[in-house]
Design a protein around this motif. Structure first.
Motif, PDB file in Angstrom:
ATOM      1  N   UNK A   1     -37.053  86.278   5.953  1.00  0.00           N
ATOM      2  CA  UNK A   1     -37.277  87.428   6.914  1.00  0.00           C
ATOM      3  C   UNK A   1     -36.256  87.096   8.049  1.00  0.00           C
ATOM      4  N   UNK A   2     -35.932  85.803   8.176  1.00  0.00           N
ATOM      5  CA  UNK A   2     -34.898  85.429   9.061  1.00  0.00           C
ATOM      6  C   UNK A   2     -33.311  85.769   8.628  1.00  0.00           C
ATOM      7  N   UNK A   3     -33.523  85.467   7.406  1.00  0.00           N
ATOM      8  CA  UNK A   3     -32.077  85.729   6.728  1.00  0.00           C
ATOM      9  C   UNK A   3     -31.642  87.024   6.636  1.00  0.00           C
TER      10      UNK A   3
ATOM     11  N   UNK B   1     -28.675  87.007  -1.143  1.00  0.00           N
ATOM     12  CA  UNK B   1     -29.997  87.173  -0.533  1.00  0.00           C
ATOM     13  C   UNK B   1     -31.060  87.991  -1.637  1.00  0.00           C
ATOM     14  N   UNK B   2     -30.603  88.595  -2.455  1.00  0.00           N
ATOM     15  CA  UNK B   2     -31.338  89.287  -3.517  1.00  0.00           C
ATOM     16  C   UNK B   2     -32.304  88.390  -4.252  1.00  0.00           C
ATOM     17  N   UNK B   3     -31.952  87.079  -4.368  1.00  0.00           N
ATOM     18  CA  UNK B   3     -32.617  85.990  -4.856  1.00  0.00           C
ATOM     19  C   UNK B   3     -34.038  85.648  -4.014  1.00  0.00           C
ATOM     20  N   UNK B   4     -33.510  85.309  -2.793  1.00  0.00           N
ATOM     21  CA  UNK B   4     -34.427  84.771  -1.456  1.00  0.00           C
ATOM     22  C   UNK B   4     -35.492  86.065  -1.246  1.00  0.00           C
ATOM     23  N   UNK B   5     -34.935  87.362  -1.350  1.00  0.00           N
ATOM     24  CA  UNK B   5     -35.814  88.526  -1.135  1.00  0.00           C
ATOM     25  C   UNK B   5     -36.804  88.659  -2.379  1.00  0.00           C
ATOM     26  N   UNK B   6     -36.450  88.291  -3.470  1.00  0.00           N
ATOM     27  CA  UNK B   6     -37.350  88.326  -4.562  1.00  0.00           C
ATOM     28  C   UNK B   6     -38.440  87.223  -4.415  1.00  0.00           C
ATOM     29  N   UNK B   7     -38.007  86.426  -3.833  1.00  0.00           N
ATOM     30  CA  UNK B   7     -38.972  85.066  -3.594  1.00  0.00           C
ATOM     31  C   UNK B   7     -40.269  85.571  -2.580  1.00  0.00           C
ATOM     32  N   UNK B   8     -39.346  86.302  -1.431  1.00  0.00           N
ATOM     33  CA  UNK B   8     -40.472  86.610  -0.452  1.00  0.00           C
ATOM     34  C   UNK B   8     -41.519  87.909  -0.932  1.00  0.00           C
ATOM     35  N   UNK B   9     -41.088  88.720  -1.948  1.00  0.00           N
ATOM     36  CA  UNK B   9     -41.563  89.559  -2.579  1.00  0.00           C
ATOM     37  C   UNK B   9     -43.115  89.142  -3.346  1.00  0.00           C
TER      38      UNK B   9
ATOM     39  N   UNK C   1     -51.920  86.393   5.579  1.00  0.00           N
ATOM     40  CA  UNK C   1     -50.872  87.226   6.025  1.00  0.00           C
ATOM     41  C   UNK C   1     -49.377  86.533   5.856  1.00  0.00           C
ATOM     42  N   UNK C   2     -48.600  87.334   5.200  1.00  0.00           N
ATOM     43  CA  UNK C   2     -46.957  86.769   4.955  1.00  0.00           C
ATOM     44  C   UNK C   2     -46.537  86.875   6.428  1.00  0.00           C
ATOM     45  N   UNK C   3     -45.994  85.832   7.053  1.00  0.00           N
ATOM     46  CA  UNK C   3     -45.200  85.716   8.392  1.00  0.00           C
ATOM     47  C   UNK C   3     -43.881  86.063   8.435  1.00  0.00           C
ATOM     48  N   UNK C   4     -43.387  87.055   9.148  1.00  0.00           N
ATOM     49  CA  UNK C   4     -42.029  87.250   9.468  1.00  0.00           C
ATOM     50  C   UNK C   4     -41.100  86.456  10.126  1.00  0.00           C
ATOM     51  N   UNK C   5     -41.991  85.769  11.081  1.00  0.00           N
ATOM     52  CA  UNK C   5     -41.304  84.562  11.874  1.00  0.00           C
ATOM     53  C   UNK C   5     -42.475  83.770  12.339  1.00  0.00           C
ATOM     54  N   UNK C   6     -42.101  82.424  12.652  1.00  0.00           N
ATOM     55  CA  UNK C   6     -42.971  81.343  13.176  1.00  0.00           C
ATOM     56  C   UNK C   6     -42.299  80.676  14.248  1.00  0.00           C
ATOM     57  N   UNK C   7     -43.128  80.583  15.257  1.00  0.00           N
ATOM     58  CA  UNK C   7     -42.741  79.906  16.480  1.00  0.00           C
ATOM     59  C   UNK C   7     -43.475  78.348  16.646  1.00  0.00           C
TER      60      UNK C   7
END
Length: 577
Positions: free
Chosen positions: A456-458, A551-559, A571-577
């Motif tokens: 998500x950060x990328x 990024x397509x490969x990374x996005x496929x991983x997140x899917x 929950x799939x996190x969009x960002x972590x602090x």
């Protein structure tokens, strides 16, 4: 898209073309799967080993004939015979390069299966006695049952999530009397708590609510005045508490079934009559239990279910000597109701202490359904709680145990759910309150959520750089530059997802999803870290088109991570602090 299924079809077609599948051969035994050693290739098949005997040929001879045919397909880079006759396959790079686009086009449906063919499945889980808050053992059973239900739905089954309310036994009378004592305390009266009652603080509010409802009308009144109404009031209050606790854990049932509804309605009698009509109910005397001596056991004639005809060790009593039903009778009736509702498959999630109940319940369902409806019973082992490496046992609210809500309040539902699935249900689980919230690669839930957050950060940084990272744009990216072994290995792990879903569903093992996600996250992090030393592997490049392909490969991983976490209820996190 299921690459393993596609290549298996290729193997079967090649076998047919070579005349290597004799009539009557078991095609289902022919598999295509990842090799144990990744250095051996991308996939391996046992086809030659399975078919050698029915063909009357040596496995290596069959394998040699098959690899020649397989090598003619554009998807196969190499096909090699290994050992006694296994075949190792390497896929051509264009196959892997096409995978990210296929995943992005399918989105959350990538990996979704039609395995279940819409079969109706009833998954019963939790089913805690409505006498107080649920403990951590119930939490694990709830997570296993809920995730299994989601997994089966994802694999194409029509799933009903069900809770059986044990509100028909003596324990509910004990609850009513305990609430009555809290009711008296709400009137500032002193009470004595008898042994076996429920003195937890959770009943204080229930006693006060009962006071608000009936005032002082029940003070100094005998049980026959208030017991029935207090029982119903207390049960409703406890079920409200249980529903709230389940909701906090992210568990929502489709159906709650009351045991009490079986009594006085003829439903137990109907179930027993069904068994009687099959010649499975009789009057008899059981042998003494193992380890008993004549001095401490008295033979007596009882009404018995002939469960030994359906795989049980002994026949089981269904009626007490006073004419009342045993605890087994309503359970028979409840499962008869499930069969009558038309379910094709029943699954019960039980605590480890119900191990002795498995055979009799399976026997009952087999008898009631004439063997047409399978019953699977999953036993969930205990959870050992730790904090700072020391056993953690006490809950102020419950008085004697750590509640489900304690766990959720301390670490959150996501952490609790994922960690409950890091071991198979029948293996004991250690739960350390400190370790499960560590932000390190040793903590699987953090590592998986961090992988999703990294992607998500990328994506956010790419948008800031003016790069189109919508799924449609990424799916159209030129992937021919995806040639590095680390990138191809990550694509290979993504290809395993549809196969993993079907294996996990077929074996009713949702923990496999958690294990797979941990492995996928580790591969993503490994590629990320390699980019620190090899700039060409970084997801953001100077050239926008090259960035899109990375990024397509990374996005496929997140899917895939998002889909897997969805099955686990995390929950799939969009960002972590």
């Amino acid at each position: 898209m299921n690459l393993f299924a596609e290549i298996r079809e290729l193997v079967l077609s090649a076998l047919d073309a070579e005349g290597l599948i004799p009539d009557g051969a078991n095609r289902d035994a022919i598999t295509v799967e990842p090799p144990r050693d990744p250095s051996h290739g991308d996939m391996a098949t046992n086809a030659a080993m399975v078919l050698a005997k029915p063909l009357g040929r040596k496995p290596r001879d069959v394998a040699e004939a098959l690899v020649g045919r397989l090598a003619q397909d554009d998807r196969i880079a190499t096909a090699e015979v290994a050992g006694p006759g296994f075949i190792n396959l390497r896929l051509a790079q264009p196959v892997w390069q096409a995978l990210p686009a296929a995943i992005l086009e399918q989105g959350a449906d990538y990996g979704r299966s039609t395995l279940g063919q819409g079969q109706k499945v009833n998954v019963e889980y939790v089913s805690a006695n409505p006498t107080g808050p649920m403990h951590v053992g119930h939490a694990r059973g709830a997570v296993v049952g809920d995730s299994l239900a989601s997994l089966l739905a994802y694999a194409g089954y029509d799933v009903t999530r069900e809770y059986y309310i044990n509100d028909g036994g003596a324990q509910v009378d004990v609850l009513a009397r305990s609430v009555y004592l809290r009711y008296l305390e709400a009137h500032d009266l002193s009470v004595d708590w008898p042994e076996g009652s429920y003195p937890g603080d959770y009943l204080i509010e229930v006693g006060e609510a009962l006071k608000a409802k009936v005032g002082d009308a029940w003070i100094d009144q005998p049980e026959d005045v208030w017991l029935d109404e207090a029982r119903e009031f207390a049960t409703d209050a406890m079920m409200d508490l249980i529903r709230a606790d389940l909701d906090a854990l992210g568990v929502r049932m489709d159906h709650f079934f009351s045991e009490k509804s079986l009594y006085g309605t003829g439903r137990i009698e109907a179930a027993i009559d069904s068994l009687r009509g099959k010649g499975l109910i009789y009057r008899g005397v059981l042998e003494p239990p193992k380890g008993k001596t004549p001095e401490d056991w008295e033979p007596r004639e009882q009404t018995l279910f002939k469960s030994t005809e359906h795989g049980d060790d002994v026949d089981r009593p269904i009626m007490k000597s006073d004419g009342g039903w045993t605890y087994f009778a309503p359970d028979i009736a409840y499962h008869y109701d499930k069969v009558e509702r038309g379910f094709d498959w029943l699954i019960d999630i039980f605590g480890a202490d119900h191990g002795g109940y498995v055979k009799r319940m399976k026997a009952a369902v087999a008898a009631l359904s004439d063997g047409k409806v399978p019953l699977d019973i999953k036993l969930v082992q205990l959870v050992k709680l730790y904090r700072n490496g020391e056993p953690f046992k006490m809950s102020k609210r419950a008085g004697t145990f750590v509640t489900l809500r304690d766990v959720v309040d301390m670490v959150g539902a996501d952490v609790a759910r994922f960690h409950m699935l890091t071991r198979k249900n029948d293996a004991p689980l250690d739960f350390d309150f400190d370790k499960v919230v560590e932000q390190s690669k040793e903590n699987p839930v953090f590592y998986v959520q961090y992988a999703h957050a990294r992607v998500a950060s990328v994506l956010r940084k790419a948008v800031e750089a003016g790069i189109d990272v919508g799924d449609d744009a990424l799916a159209g990216a030129d992937m021919t530059g995806m040639t590095h072994p680390a990138e191809l290995a990550l694509a290979g792990k993504l290809a395993e997802w549809p196969r993993l879903v079907e294996i996990a569903a077929r074996n009713t093992e949702p923990h496999r999803v958690a294990t797979y996600l941990s492995e996928l996250a580790a591969d993503l992090h490994a590629l990320w870290n390699r980019g620190n030393d090899e700039p060409g592997l970084r997801f953001l490049q100077d050239d926008p088109a090259t960035s899109q392909s990375k990024i397509a490969l990374a996005r496929a991983v997140s899917v895939v991570i998002s889909a897997g976490l969805g099955i686990l209820g995390v929950t799939p996190m969009e960002e972590m602090r």
